[in-house]
Write a protein that holds these residues in place. Structure first.
Motif, PDB file in Angstrom:
ATOM      1  N   LYS A   4       0.828  -1.191   0.000  1.00 18.42           N
ATOM      2  CA  LYS A   4       0.000   0.000   0.000  1.00 18.42           C
ATOM      3  C   LYS A   4       0.869   1.250   0.000  1.00 18.42           C
ATOM      4  O   LYS A   4       1.978   1.257   0.536  1.00 18.42           O
ATOM      5  N   THR A   5       0.349   2.310  -0.598  1.00 11.61           N
ATOM      6  CA  THR A   5       1.058   3.584  -0.600  1.00 11.61           C
ATOM      7  C   THR A   5       1.106   4.154   0.816  1.00 11.61           C
ATOM      8  O   THR A   5       0.060   4.277   1.466  1.00 11.61           O
ATOM      9  N   PRO A   6       2.278   4.492   1.329  1.00  7.69           N
ATOM     10  CA  PRO A   6       2.354   5.099   2.664  1.00  7.69           C
ATOM     11  C   PRO A   6       1.609   6.426   2.691  1.00  7.69           C
ATOM     12  O   PRO A   6       1.850   7.292   1.844  1.00  7.69           O
ATOM     13  N   LYS A   7       0.699   6.571   3.641  1.00  7.82           N
ATOM     14  CA  LYS A   7      -0.112   7.786   3.700  1.00  7.82           C
ATOM     15  C   LYS A   7      -0.450   8.140   5.140  1.00  7.82           C
ATOM     16  O   LYS A   7      -0.702   7.265   5.967  1.00  7.82           O
ATOM     17  N   LEU A   8      -0.421   9.438   5.420  1.00  8.77           N
ATOM     18  CA  LEU A   8      -0.873   9.960   6.704  1.00  8.77           C
ATOM     19  C   LEU A   8      -2.073  10.863   6.472  1.00  8.77           C
ATOM     20  O   LEU A   8      -2.015  11.781   5.651  1.00  8.77           O
ATOM     21  N   THR A   9      -3.159  10.612   7.208  1.00  9.72           N
ATOM     22  CA  THR A   9      -4.278  11.554   7.234  1.00  9.72           C
ATOM     23  C   THR A   9      -4.432  12.055   8.657  1.00  9.72           C
ATOM     24  O   THR A   9      -4.642  11.263   9.588  1.00  9.72           O
ATOM     25  N   VAL A  10      -4.283  13.353   8.828  1.00 10.39           N
ATOM     26  CA  VAL A  10      -4.461  13.979  10.140  1.00 10.39           C
ATOM     27  C   VAL A  10      -5.937  14.355  10.257  1.00 10.39           C
ATOM     28  O   VAL A  10      -6.467  15.080   9.414  1.00 10.39           O
ATOM     29  N   VAL A  11      -6.592  13.842  11.296  1.00  9.55           N
ATOM     30  CA  VAL A  11      -8.043  13.973  11.423  1.00  9.55           C
ATOM     31  C   VAL A  11      -8.413  14.683  12.718  1.00  9.55           C
ATOM     32  O   VAL A  11      -7.932  14.317  13.800  1.00  9.55           O
ATOM     33  N   VAL A  28     -12.856   8.258   6.926  1.00  7.23           N
ATOM     34  CA  VAL A  28     -11.409   8.042   6.920  1.00  7.23           C
ATOM     35  C   VAL A  28     -11.008   7.016   7.976  1.00  7.23           C
ATOM     36  O   VAL A  28     -10.161   6.146   7.720  1.00  7.23           O
ATOM     37  N   LEU A  29     -11.607   7.081   9.154  1.00  6.49           N
ATOM     38  CA  LEU A  29     -11.289   6.121  10.203  1.00  6.49           C
ATOM     39  C   LEU A  29     -11.581   4.680   9.761  1.00  6.49           C
ATOM     40  O   LEU A  29     -10.875   3.746  10.141  1.00  6.49           O
ATOM     41  N   ARG A  30     -12.598   4.529   8.934  1.00  2.00           N
ATOM     42  CA  ARG A  30     -12.969   3.191   8.471  1.00  2.00           C
ATOM     43  C   ARG A  30     -11.986   2.631   7.447  1.00  2.00           C
ATOM     44  O   ARG A  30     -12.003   1.434   7.157  1.00  2.00           O
ATOM     45  N   THR A  31     -11.141   3.511   6.897  1.00  2.00           N
ATOM     46  CA  THR A  31     -10.158   3.050   5.903  1.00  2.00           C
ATOM     47  C   THR A  31      -8.759   2.918   6.487  1.00  2.00           C
ATOM     48  O   THR A  31      -7.829   2.537   5.777  1.00  2.00           O
ATOM     49  N   ALA A  32      -8.614   3.210   7.780  1.00  2.03           N
ATOM     50  CA  ALA A  32      -7.280   3.250   8.391  1.00  2.03           C
ATOM     51  C   ALA A  32      -6.687   1.861   8.558  1.00  2.03           C
ATOM     52  O   ALA A  32      -7.400   0.881   8.824  1.00  2.03           O
ATOM     53  N   ASP A  33      -5.378   1.774   8.406  1.00  5.19           N
ATOM     54  CA  ASP A  33      -4.637   0.572   8.756  1.00  5.19           C
ATOM     55  C   ASP A  33      -4.038   0.692  10.156  1.00  5.19           C
ATOM     56  O   ASP A  33      -3.858  -0.308  10.853  1.00  5.19           O
ATOM     57  N   VAL A  34      -3.740   1.931  10.549  1.00  7.47           N
ATOM     58  CA  VAL A  34      -3.204   2.232  11.883  1.00  7.47           C
ATOM     59  C   VAL A  34      -3.801   3.561  12.329  1.00  7.47           C
ATOM     60  O   VAL A  34      -3.910   4.491  11.521  1.00  7.47           O
ATOM     61  N   VAL A  35      -4.174   3.663  13.600  1.00  8.23           N
ATOM     62  CA  VAL A  35      -4.680   4.925  14.142  1.00  8.23           C
ATOM     63  C   VAL A  35      -3.882   5.275  15.388  1.00  8.23           C
ATOM     64  O   VAL A  35      -3.787   4.480  16.326  1.00  8.23           O
ATOM     65  N   LEU A  36      -3.302   6.475  15.384  1.00  2.34           N
ATOM     66  CA  LEU A  36      -2.621   7.026  16.553  1.00  2.34           C
ATOM     67  C   LEU A  36      -3.523   8.111  17.122  1.00  2.34           C
ATOM     68  O   LEU A  36      -3.862   9.063  16.407  1.00  2.34           O
ATOM     69  N   TYR A  37      -3.926   7.977  18.395  1.00  2.00           N
ATOM     70  CA  TYR A  37      -4.889   8.934  18.933  1.00  2.00           C
ATOM     71  C   TYR A  37      -4.389   9.558  20.233  1.00  2.00           C
ATOM     72  O   TYR A  37      -3.592   8.976  20.965  1.00  2.00           O
ATOM     73  N   ARG A  79       5.017   3.118  10.605  1.00  2.00           N
ATOM     74  CA  ARG A  79       3.767   2.392  10.383  1.00  2.00           C
ATOM     75  C   ARG A  79       3.229   2.627   8.970  1.00  2.00           C
ATOM     76  O   ARG A  79       2.681   1.708   8.353  1.00  2.00           O
ATOM     77  N   ALA A  80       3.364   3.834   8.455  1.00  2.00           N
ATOM     78  CA  ALA A  80       2.879   4.119   7.104  1.00  2.00           C
ATOM     79  C   ALA A  80       3.621   3.285   6.072  1.00  2.00           C
ATOM     80  O   ALA A  80       3.012   2.726   5.143  1.00  2.00           O
ATOM     81  N   LYS A  81       4.931   3.176   6.225  1.00  2.00           N
ATOM     82  CA  LYS A  81       5.731   2.414   5.263  1.00  2.00           C
ATOM     83  C   LYS A  81       5.533   0.906   5.420  1.00  2.00           C
ATOM     84  O   LYS A  81       5.676   0.143   4.468  1.00  2.00           O
ATOM     85  N   ALA A  82       5.147   0.483   6.624  1.00  2.00           N
ATOM     86  CA  ALA A  82       4.929  -0.939   6.853  1.00  2.00           C
ATOM     87  C   ALA A  82       3.510  -1.388   6.510  1.00  2.00           C
ATOM     88  O   ALA A  82       3.309  -2.487   5.994  1.00  2.00           O
ATOM     89  N   PHE A  83       2.524  -0.514   6.795  1.00  2.00           N
ATOM     90  CA  PHE A  83       1.131  -0.959   6.683  1.00  2.00           C
ATOM     91  C   PHE A  83       0.257  -0.135   5.730  1.00  2.00           C
ATOM     92  O   PHE A  83      -0.817  -0.600   5.349  1.00  2.00           O
ATOM     93  N   GLY A  84       0.670   1.104   5.401  1.00  3.04           N
ATOM     94  CA  GLY A  84      -0.132   1.892   4.472  1.00  3.04           C
ATOM     95  C   GLY A  84      -0.708   3.142   5.094  1.00  3.04           C
ATOM     96  O   GLY A  84       0.008   4.105   5.368  1.00  3.04           O
ATOM     97  N   HIS A  85      -2.016   3.119   5.361  1.00  6.19           N
ATOM     98  CA  HIS A  85      -2.726   4.334   5.751  1.00  6.19           C
ATOM     99  C   HIS A  85      -2.727   4.525   7.269  1.00  6.19           C
ATOM    100  O   HIS A  85      -3.367   3.771   8.008  1.00  6.19           O
ATOM    101  N   VAL A  86      -2.025   5.542   7.714  1.00  9.26           N
ATOM    102  CA  VAL A  86      -2.002   5.915   9.131  1.00  9.26           C
ATOM    103  C   VAL A  86      -2.917   7.116   9.336  1.00  9.26           C
ATOM    104  O   VAL A  86      -2.823   8.109   8.612  1.00  9.26           O
ATOM    105  N   VAL A  87      -3.799   7.022  10.310  1.00  8.18           N
ATOM    106  CA  VAL A  87      -4.644   8.155  10.691  1.00  8.18           C
ATOM    107  C   VAL A  87      -4.172   8.675  12.035  1.00  8.18           C
ATOM    108  O   VAL A  87      -4.023   7.915  12.997  1.00  8.18           O
TER     109      VAL A  87
END
Length: 256
Positions: A4-11, A28-37, A79-87
């Protein structure tokens, strides 16, 4: 390793009431691979996260940091480079004293795609929930939103400038600097200016103290107000009581 393309979405998670998160944020939360809160995020919002996603708490509680900011930045990239979409889920709006811009800049420089979903800032919503409009014809033509404490842990110089204006002043993260804030407004002769302090606004644990520049410190002690809280200084604070008085009058008329 994911392709997956490494991506960060700040929410932005909003100010506390879970109903104040945006529809886009939930999508966006439903598409996350990792969430940091963070700590100010209402944990009920975690139910909206993709159930397959990893959830990592990176906030501050009781004066203790689980991660330093530099570690958070590095964790996002890893996490983005390992799993894809980080929120990165943040309380309020991530661009209002939320370090969202800093995190985006850091990871973008390391080849991670970035996006942001704005949130409803506590500076607006917490006051509004108490029927305090930040602007009102005849009372305030503008408003300041200022951090009470700078990165050097000092009071912001902008508060002194704001005290000279006729604008509504909203101070975030300013409870520890309240005595200094009071002195700045007293120096401008604004001893009787209305002040509201709202702790944990928009949540069931909300507490409110209303007074003036001269009385607010004693009210804080009396009501045991503390962080997280916002401070609102301005004539617009009177609108809250005006609405309460009108409602009470209508209630009395109905009884009569």
């Amino acid at each position: 390793m994911s392709k997956k393309t490494p991506k960060l979405t700040v929410v932005g998670a909003g100010p506390g009431d879970i109903d104040l998160i945006t529809v886009k944020a939930i999508k966006v939360l439903r598409t996350a691979d990792v969430v940091l809160y963070d700590a100010l995020v209402n944990e009920e919002l975690l139910d909206y996260i993709n159930p397959e996603a990893e959830q990592i708490f990176v906030g501050k509680r009781r004066g203790c940091y689980t991660y330093q900011q530099e570690q958070i930045n590095e964790l996002i990239v890893e996490r983005a480079k390992a799993f894809g979409h980080v929120v990165r889920l943040k309380g309020g709006d991530p661009f209002i004293f939320g370090r969202g811009a800093e995190e985006m800049e850091f990871v973008a420089n390391l080849g991670v795609e970035v996006a942001v979903v704005p949130g409803i800032s506590s500076s607006l919503a917490v006051a509004a929930y108490q029927n305090i409009p930040l602007t009102k014809r005849g009372s305030a033509e503008s408003f300041w939103v200022i951090t009470g404490t700078t990165k050097d842990h000092k009071i912001s110089n902008d508060i002194e400038l704001a005290a000279k204006s006729n604008a509504t002043v909203v101070v975030l993260m300013g409870m520890s600097k309240l005595p200094q804030i009071v002195k700045l407004f007293q120096a401008e002769g604004k001893n009787n200016l209305p002040v509201a302090i709202i702790q944990r606004g928009t949540t069931p644990r909300e507490k409110v103290g209303i007074g003036t520049v001269d009385t607010i410190e004693s009210i804080v002690v009396e009501k045991e107000l503390k962080n997280p809280a916002i401070i609102v200084l301005g004539e617009v604070v009177k609108h809250r009581q005006a609405i309460l008085d009108i409602q009470q009058q209508f209630a009395n008329d109905l009884k009569g």
